[in-house]
Design an enzyme around this catalytic site. Structure first.
Site, mmCIF file in Angstrom:
data_model
loop_
_atom_site.group_PDB
_atom_site.id
_atom_site.type_symbol
_atom_site.label_atom_id
_atom_site.label_comp_id
_atom_site.label_asym_id
_atom_site.label_seq_id
_atom_site.Cartn_x
_atom_site.Cartn_y
_atom_site.Cartn_z
ATOM 1 N N ASP A 25 38.174 36.195 47.624
ATOM 2 C CA ASP A 25 37.752 37.367 48.368
ATOM 3 C C ASP A 25 36.237 37.514 48.201
ATOM 4 O O ASP A 25 35.619 36.896 47.320
ATOM 5 C CB ASP A 25 38.486 38.591 47.813
ATOM 6 C CG ASP A 25 38.012 39.901 48.404
ATOM 7 O OD1 ASP A 25 37.919 39.987 49.645
ATOM 8 O OD2 ASP A 25 37.710 40.826 47.631
ATOM 9 N N ASP A 27 33.939 40.989 49.176
ATOM 10 C CA ASP A 27 33.489 42.306 48.725
ATOM 11 C C ASP A 27 34.230 42.743 47.466
ATOM 12 O O ASP A 27 35.462 42.796 47.435
ATOM 13 C CB ASP A 27 33.707 43.353 49.818
ATOM 14 C CG ASP A 27 32.787 43.136 51.018
ATOM 15 O OD1 ASP A 27 31.921 42.249 50.937
ATOM 16 O OD2 ASP A 27 32.943 43.848 52.029
ATOM 17 N N ASP A 232 40.274 41.595 44.402
ATOM 18 C CA ASP A 232 40.230 42.863 43.673
ATOM 19 C C ASP A 232 41.050 43.981 44.295
ATOM 20 O O ASP A 232 41.177 45.054 43.709
ATOM 21 C CB ASP A 232 38.780 43.336 43.550
ATOM 22 C CG ASP A 232 38.234 43.864 44.874
ATOM 23 O OD1 ASP A 232 38.399 43.176 45.909
ATOM 24 O OD2 ASP A 232 37.652 44.963 44.882
#
Length: 296
Positions: A25, A27, A232
Site C-alpha cells: 500500500d 498512503d 495499514d
C-alpha cells in the site's frame, strides 16, 4: 531515490531458489500519512533493487498518481490501481502477455474492476431515492480535494482522473453508511474503507488483483514465490490475506484493524519508517539482505 529513470527490466528471480515479491500500500504505509514522504524507506528500496526483488505498488490511487510515484521511486515493476481495479504490467516485463490483458500504450492491462462511468451512473440513480451524505470526487472541486486530503493542486488533479472507482468522503452517520453499502453490494458493487475515504468500485479488491499478478510471476519461476504484503487500513486486509507474510503497518491516526494471519507482523513504528524496519528484518532473517543497509 534520484537515479535516472530506467527502461522496464524483464522479471528476474530475486535470489537463487527463493523468488520474493513485495506488494505494498502507499498512503500511511510506504508514504507518510501527513507528509506523503517515502524518504525513511529509501535505503530499503535501494536494497530491494540491488537484489532484484520486485516492489509492486498496490493502492487506491489512480494510474497517473502511481506513475508519478514510480518515477520518483525509480520503480519499474507492475502496479495495481484503484483498490485492485486494474493491473498495469510494462510491455515485455514477462516473456508473454497475460491472456486476460489488453495493451494500452506501454502497458499490458488486466481489469478485474468496473469502469468509473458505470459507478457514477449507479451513484446518480441511488441519489434519486436516497439523499447523498457524502462528497464524491466527481462532484468535488480541486480545491475541496486539496483541503480534504492535503494533496497539492497537481496531485489532487491526478486523483480526480479516475477510471475504475469513486472515493466518497462520508458525511452521514454510520447507519446511513451501512445502508448505502448494502444497496451498493446488492447492485453488484463493492465498498472498501480506506484511511480517509469510502471507495466504491467493481467486484474486486487488492487481494484479488494481488493473487492474479502473483500467478503471472509464478509462471516463470520453478519454485514457489514468497509474497510479502504490507498495509495499514481495512482496504488492505484482502491483500494481506493473500500474502505468505503479512505486515500490518502502524498508523499515527488510527489503531491497527483487527486481523489474523498465520504469519502476521505488526510494525513497531508507523508509516515508511516501520515499513522499512520490518521488511529489512524479514529479508535479513531469510538471508537475502546481509551487511549494513544504511550507506553514506
Amino acid at each position: 531515490m534520484t537515479k535516472a529513470h530506467r527502461e522496464a527490466p524483464p522479471y528476474s528471480r530475486a535470489h537463487p531458489g527463493v523468488p520474493w515479491l513485495i506488494v505494498s500500500d502507499l498512503d500511511g504505509t510506504l508514504l507518510d500519512h501527513f507528509t506523503y514522504s517515502h524518504a525513511p524507506a529509501d535505503p530499503v528500496l535501494r536494497r530491494l533493487e540491488e537484489h532484484a526483488i520486485p516492489l509492486i505498488l498496490n493502492s487506491s490511487k489512480t494510474r497517473d498518481e502511481i506513475l508519478s510515484l514510480r518515477k520518483a521511486l525509480d520503480n519499474q515493476h507492475p502496479f495495481i490501481v484503484e483498490n485492485g481495479s486494474a493491473i498495469f504490467i510494462p510491455v515485455g516485463y514477462f516473456p508473454n502477455c497475460p491472456a486476460e490483458a489488453t495493451q494500452h500504450g506501454e502497458y499490458w492491462v488486466v481489469e478485474p474492476g468496473a469502469p468509473r462511468g458505470r459507478i457514477l451512473e449507479y451513484l446518480q440513480q441511488d441519489q434519486q431515492t436516497h439523499p447523498a451524505p457524502y462528497l464524491n470526487f466527481a462532484a468535488a472541486t480541486t480545491a475541496e480535494i486539496v483541503a480534504t486530503t492535503g494533496l497539492t493542486k497537481q496531485q489532487a488533479g491526478q486523483a480526480q482522473q479516475r477510471d475504475y472507482s469513486e472515493p466518497l468522503l462520508w458525511q452521514g452517520d454510520e447507519q446511513q453508511k451501512q445502508a448505502f453499502i448494502a444497496r451498493a453490494n446488492a447492485a453488484g458493487f463493492r465498498t472498501l474503507q480506506g484511511g480517509r475515504f469510502l471507495h466504491l468500485l467493481g467486484n474486486t479488491d487488492k487481494g484479488i488483483a494481488t493473487t492474479q499478478l502473483k500467478k503471472y510471476y509464478q509462471q516463470y519461476s520453478d519454485v514457489p514465490c514468497q509474497l510479502i504484503a504490507s498495509g495499514d487500513g481495512p482496504n488492505d486486509l484482502a491483500m494481506l490475506e493473500a500474502a505468505d507474510i503479512a505486515v500490518l503497518v502502524r498508523s499515527p491516526v488510527h489503531p491497527p484493524p483487527e486481523f489474523t494471519h498465520h504469519r502476521l507482523l505488526t510494525t513497531r513504528k508507523p508509516g515508511p519508517l516501520g515499513w522499512a524496519e520490518t521488511v529489512r528484518e524479514i529479508l535479513t532473517d531469510a538471508d537475502i539482505f546481509s551487511g549494513p543497509i544504511y550507506r553514506k
